[in-house]
Design a protein around this motif. Structure first.
Motif, mmCIF file in Angstrom:
data_model
loop_
_atom_site.group_PDB
_atom_site.id
_atom_site.type_symbol
_atom_site.label_atom_id
_atom_site.label_comp_id
_atom_site.label_asym_id
_atom_site.label_seq_id
_atom_site.Cartn_x
_atom_site.Cartn_y
_atom_site.Cartn_z
ATOM 1 N N ALA A 16 30.805 38.920 66.437
ATOM 2 C CA ALA A 16 31.480 38.293 66.461
ATOM 3 C C ALA A 16 32.787 37.851 68.260
ATOM 4 O O ALA A 16 32.082 38.410 68.754
ATOM 5 C CB ALA A 16 32.876 38.733 65.095
ATOM 6 N N ALA A 17 33.086 36.557 67.915
ATOM 7 C CA ALA A 17 33.343 36.289 69.049
ATOM 8 C C ALA A 17 34.666 36.793 69.857
ATOM 9 O O ALA A 17 35.537 36.915 68.234
ATOM 10 C CB ALA A 17 33.571 34.944 69.317
ATOM 11 N N ARG A 18 35.258 37.515 70.326
ATOM 12 C CA ARG A 18 36.643 38.129 70.445
ATOM 13 C C ARG A 18 37.234 36.963 70.759
ATOM 14 O O ARG A 18 37.500 36.219 71.593
ATOM 15 C CB ARG A 18 36.490 39.229 71.335
ATOM 16 C CG ARG A 18 36.241 40.067 70.558
ATOM 17 C CD ARG A 18 36.801 41.855 71.559
ATOM 18 N NE ARG A 18 35.727 42.995 70.297
ATOM 19 C CZ ARG A 18 36.165 43.701 70.947
ATOM 20 N NH1 ARG A 18 37.074 44.453 71.867
ATOM 21 N NH2 ARG A 18 35.776 45.246 69.852
ATOM 22 N N SER A 19 38.496 37.431 70.251
ATOM 23 C CA SER A 19 40.136 36.103 71.003
ATOM 24 C C SER A 19 39.708 36.387 72.155
ATOM 25 O O SER A 19 40.256 37.686 72.356
ATOM 26 C CB SER A 19 41.140 35.849 69.720
ATOM 27 O OG SER A 19 42.222 35.280 70.417
ATOM 28 N N LYS A 20 40.499 35.837 73.231
ATOM 29 C CA LYS A 20 41.249 36.324 74.551
ATOM 30 C C LYS A 20 42.853 35.997 74.504
ATOM 31 O O LYS A 20 42.610 36.180 75.854
ATOM 32 C CB LYS A 20 40.407 35.254 75.911
ATOM 33 C CG LYS A 20 38.937 34.920 75.284
ATOM 34 C CD LYS A 20 38.642 33.463 76.791
ATOM 35 C CE LYS A 20 36.233 33.311 76.997
ATOM 36 N NZ LYS A 20 36.404 33.254 77.842
ATOM 37 N N ALA A 21 43.219 35.886 73.816
ATOM 38 C CA ALA A 21 44.649 35.941 73.521
ATOM 39 C C ALA A 21 45.128 37.435 73.736
ATOM 40 O O ALA A 21 43.838 38.136 73.621
ATOM 41 C CB ALA A 21 44.901 35.681 72.298
#
Length: 82
Positions: A16-21
């Motif tokens: 799953a792509a992780r949020s860059k926040a």
């Protein structure tokens, strides 16, 4: 006796792509948030206590709008606080 077919191999799922926040808010976020809410409240209280003469004389009810806008900025910051 007939042989059963082997089960199909599933393609490997991509991670799953992780949020860059950022995971945490900067250290100055919470103090600024509280200061904005308090300054907005004090602005409104001063407006009413001085019978609508201050904090900025001459703009009348706009003082109330300014106080609410400052306090609302603080409250909106709470939605981004981690």
């Amino acid at each position: 006796m007939p042989e059963s077919t082997p089960p199909r191999k599933k393609p490997a799922a991509e991670p799953a792509a992780r949020s860059k926040a950022p995971t945490r808010s900067p250290q100055w976020w919470a103090p600024l948030m509280v200061v904005l809410m308090v300054v907005g409240l004090v602005w409104i209280v001063v407006f009413y206590v001085t019978q609508q003469a201050y904090p900025i004389p001459g703009i009348n009810l706009w003082n109330l709008g300014i106080g609410f806008a400052i306090a609302m900025a603080g409250f909106l910051m709470t939605t981004r606080w981690r």
